[in-house]
Design a protein around this motif. Structure first.
Motif, mmCIF file in Angstrom:
data_model
loop_
_atom_site.group_PDB
_atom_site.id
_atom_site.type_symbol
_atom_site.label_atom_id
_atom_site.label_comp_id
_atom_site.label_asym_id
_atom_site.label_seq_id
_atom_site.Cartn_x
_atom_site.Cartn_y
_atom_site.Cartn_z
ATOM 1 N N HIS A 208 0.915 -1.223 -0.062
ATOM 2 C CA HIS A 208 0.033 -0.064 0.095
ATOM 3 C C HIS A 208 0.660 1.188 -0.078
ATOM 4 O O HIS A 208 0.362 2.397 -0.197
ATOM 5 C CB HIS A 208 -0.839 -0.160 1.160
ATOM 6 N N GLY A 209 2.277 1.178 -0.003
ATOM 7 C CA GLY A 209 2.961 2.471 0.532
ATOM 8 C C GLY A 209 2.904 2.839 1.808
ATOM 9 O O GLY A 209 2.173 2.451 2.565
ATOM 10 N N ALA A 210 3.427 4.013 1.864
ATOM 11 C CA ALA A 210 3.510 4.616 3.295
ATOM 12 C C ALA A 210 2.315 5.762 3.729
ATOM 13 O O ALA A 210 2.265 5.914 4.737
ATOM 14 C CB ALA A 210 4.749 5.571 3.326
ATOM 15 N N VAL A 211 1.564 5.816 2.747
ATOM 16 C CA VAL A 211 0.513 6.675 3.038
ATOM 17 C C VAL A 211 -0.902 5.869 2.859
ATOM 18 O O VAL A 211 -1.632 5.698 2.047
ATOM 19 C CB VAL A 211 0.223 7.810 1.751
ATOM 20 N N HIS A 212 -1.007 5.409 3.870
ATOM 21 C CA HIS A 212 -2.203 4.613 4.546
ATOM 22 C C HIS A 212 -2.649 4.514 5.804
ATOM 23 O O HIS A 212 -1.777 4.673 6.629
ATOM 24 C CB HIS A 212 -1.560 2.942 4.003
ATOM 25 N N PRO A 213 -3.920 4.541 6.126
ATOM 26 C CA PRO A 213 -4.322 4.399 7.606
ATOM 27 C C PRO A 213 -3.488 3.629 8.399
ATOM 28 O O PRO A 213 -3.198 3.565 9.715
ATOM 29 C CB PRO A 213 -5.845 4.255 7.427
ATOM 30 N N ARG A 214 -3.396 2.235 8.089
ATOM 31 C CA ARG A 214 -2.727 1.038 8.779
ATOM 32 C C ARG A 214 -1.334 1.247 8.957
ATOM 33 O O ARG A 214 -0.581 0.945 10.097
ATOM 34 C CB ARG A 214 -2.936 -0.291 8.099
ATOM 35 N N VAL A 215 -0.800 2.032 7.990
ATOM 36 C CA VAL A 215 0.616 2.557 8.466
ATOM 37 C C VAL A 215 0.596 3.448 9.340
ATOM 38 O O VAL A 215 1.710 3.392 10.382
ATOM 39 C CB VAL A 215 1.412 3.180 6.968
ATOM 40 N N ALA A 216 -0.257 4.559 9.530
ATOM 41 C CA ALA A 216 -0.189 5.503 10.670
ATOM 42 C C ALA A 216 -0.337 4.918 11.854
ATOM 43 O O ALA A 216 0.127 5.057 12.901
ATOM 44 C CB ALA A 216 -1.529 6.498 10.483
ATOM 45 N N ARG A 217 -1.412 3.694 12.033
ATOM 46 C CA ARG A 217 -1.660 2.854 12.835
ATOM 47 C C ARG A 217 -0.349 2.402 13.830
ATOM 48 O O ARG A 217 -0.159 2.414 14.695
ATOM 49 C CB ARG A 217 -2.992 2.069 12.896
ATOM 50 N N GLN A 218 0.276 1.522 12.812
ATOM 51 C CA GLN A 218 1.351 0.735 13.254
ATOM 52 C C GLN A 218 2.434 1.814 13.642
ATOM 53 O O GLN A 218 3.354 1.560 14.524
ATOM 54 C CB GLN A 218 1.915 0.121 12.166
ATOM 55 N N MET A 219 2.659 3.057 12.994
ATOM 56 C CA MET A 219 3.713 4.006 13.527
ATOM 57 C C MET A 219 3.425 4.489 14.810
ATOM 58 O O MET A 219 4.202 4.729 15.709
ATOM 59 C CB MET A 219 3.444 5.253 12.475
ATOM 60 N N ALA A 220 1.984 4.801 15.176
ATOM 61 C CA ALA A 220 1.480 5.296 16.612
ATOM 62 C C ALA A 220 2.000 4.115 17.648
ATOM 63 O O ALA A 220 2.400 4.647 18.577
ATOM 64 C CB ALA A 220 0.211 5.678 16.367
ATOM 65 N N ARG A 221 1.477 3.104 17.223
ATOM 66 C CA ARG A 221 1.857 1.987 18.204
ATOM 67 C C ARG A 221 3.503 1.620 18.327
ATOM 68 O O ARG A 221 4.015 1.404 19.507
ATOM 69 C CB ARG A 221 1.245 0.583 17.647
ATOM 70 N N GLY A 222 4.076 1.698 17.253
ATOM 71 C CA GLY A 222 5.499 1.310 17.199
ATOM 72 C C GLY A 222 6.289 2.712 18.015
ATOM 73 O O GLY A 222 7.097 2.134 18.847
ATOM 74 N N VAL A 223 6.010 3.826 17.630
ATOM 75 C CA VAL A 223 6.555 4.694 18.635
ATOM 76 C C VAL A 223 6.397 4.583 20.170
ATOM 77 O O VAL A 223 7.493 5.184 20.887
ATOM 78 C CB VAL A 223 6.565 6.248 17.944
ATOM 79 N N ARG A 224 5.510 4.229 20.528
ATOM 80 C CA ARG A 224 5.172 3.959 21.902
ATOM 81 C C ARG A 224 6.124 3.127 22.443
ATOM 82 O O ARG A 224 6.762 3.231 23.597
ATOM 83 C CB ARG A 224 3.762 3.395 22.369
ATOM 84 N N ASP A 225 6.508 1.819 21.698
ATOM 85 C CA ASP A 225 7.498 1.033 22.276
ATOM 86 C C ASP A 225 8.827 1.495 22.056
ATOM 87 O O ASP A 225 9.641 1.425 22.827
ATOM 88 C CB ASP A 225 7.519 -0.462 21.321
ATOM 89 N N VAL A 226 8.995 2.263 20.899
ATOM 90 C CA VAL A 226 10.523 2.551 20.780
ATOM 91 C C VAL A 226 11.007 3.449 21.708
ATOM 92 O O VAL A 226 12.052 3.626 22.069
ATOM 93 C CB VAL A 226 10.750 3.088 19.140
ATOM 94 N N LEU A 227 10.186 4.595 21.957
ATOM 95 C CA LEU A 227 10.580 5.547 22.911
ATOM 96 C C LEU A 227 9.924 5.380 24.464
ATOM 97 O O LEU A 227 10.048 6.375 25.147
ATOM 98 C CB LEU A 227 9.973 6.954 22.312
#
Length: 175
Positions: free
Chosen positions: A86-105
């Motif tokens: 789907h590329g980087a511009v997709h709602p599921r990408v935003a969802r995974q980014m928000a979840r991922g940054v919680r863990d990373v930081l």
């Protein structure tokens, strides 16, 4: 005009984004919550607006500007198959980014309490088959993740600034 934003929320966008950021920081501090930010099209505007508020260090863990698609995977853990399909511009990408940054930081094996993510197309050209102005904003908390998909009309600067402010409003509304 912003497609997908209720009129009452759009009217609040005339307020200073720093005011929204200050309200968010105060509310997070009241809850003893932390926040982490993952940004693509906004390129650091969300976390910069938070940092502009005195006392942001009470709650802000940091931010990741994952502008390149591969960084979304390598740093934030976005599924490479999703990015390929789907590329980087997709709602599921935003969802995974928000979840991922919680863990990373997060800290001491504990995720940040809130993750805010932005991805989209600021222009001047379309990306991944998505037109200029396509925006996805995600806010992840222990209570769940909300993703909003919008179309923001205007030039590159307006799209980026409105996206950052809407992301802060959505985060405040999630509390």
């Amino acid at each position: 005009m912003i497609d997908g934003v209720p009129d009452d929320l759009e009217q609040t966008l005339v307020r200073d984004p720093r005011e929204t950021a200050a309200l968010l920081i105060d509310r997070l501090a009241e809850l003893n919550w932390t926040v982490a930010v993952a940004e693509s099209l906004t390129g650091g505007l969300v976390v910069s607006t938070l940092v502009d508020v005195p006392g942001a260090s009470r709650v802000l863990r940091g931010g990741v500007v994952a502008y390149a698609t591969d960084v979304k995977n390598s740093v934030l853990g976005v599924d490479p198959a999703l990015l390929e399909a789907h590329g980087a511009v997709h709602p599921r990408v935003a969802r995974q980014m928000a979840r991922g940054v919680r863990d990373v930081l997060g800290r001491d094996g504990r995720a940040a309490d809130m993750g805010i993510a932005t991805t989209g197309v600021a222009g001047p050209d379309e990306q991944d088959g998505q037109p200029v102005g396509t925006v996805h904003i995600a806010v992840a908390t222990p209570l769940g993740t909300r993703v909003d998909s919008l179309v923001i009309h205007g030039d590159r600067d307006r799209i980026r600034r409105e996206t950052a402010h809407i992301a802060l409003r959505r985060a405040l509304m999630a509390l």
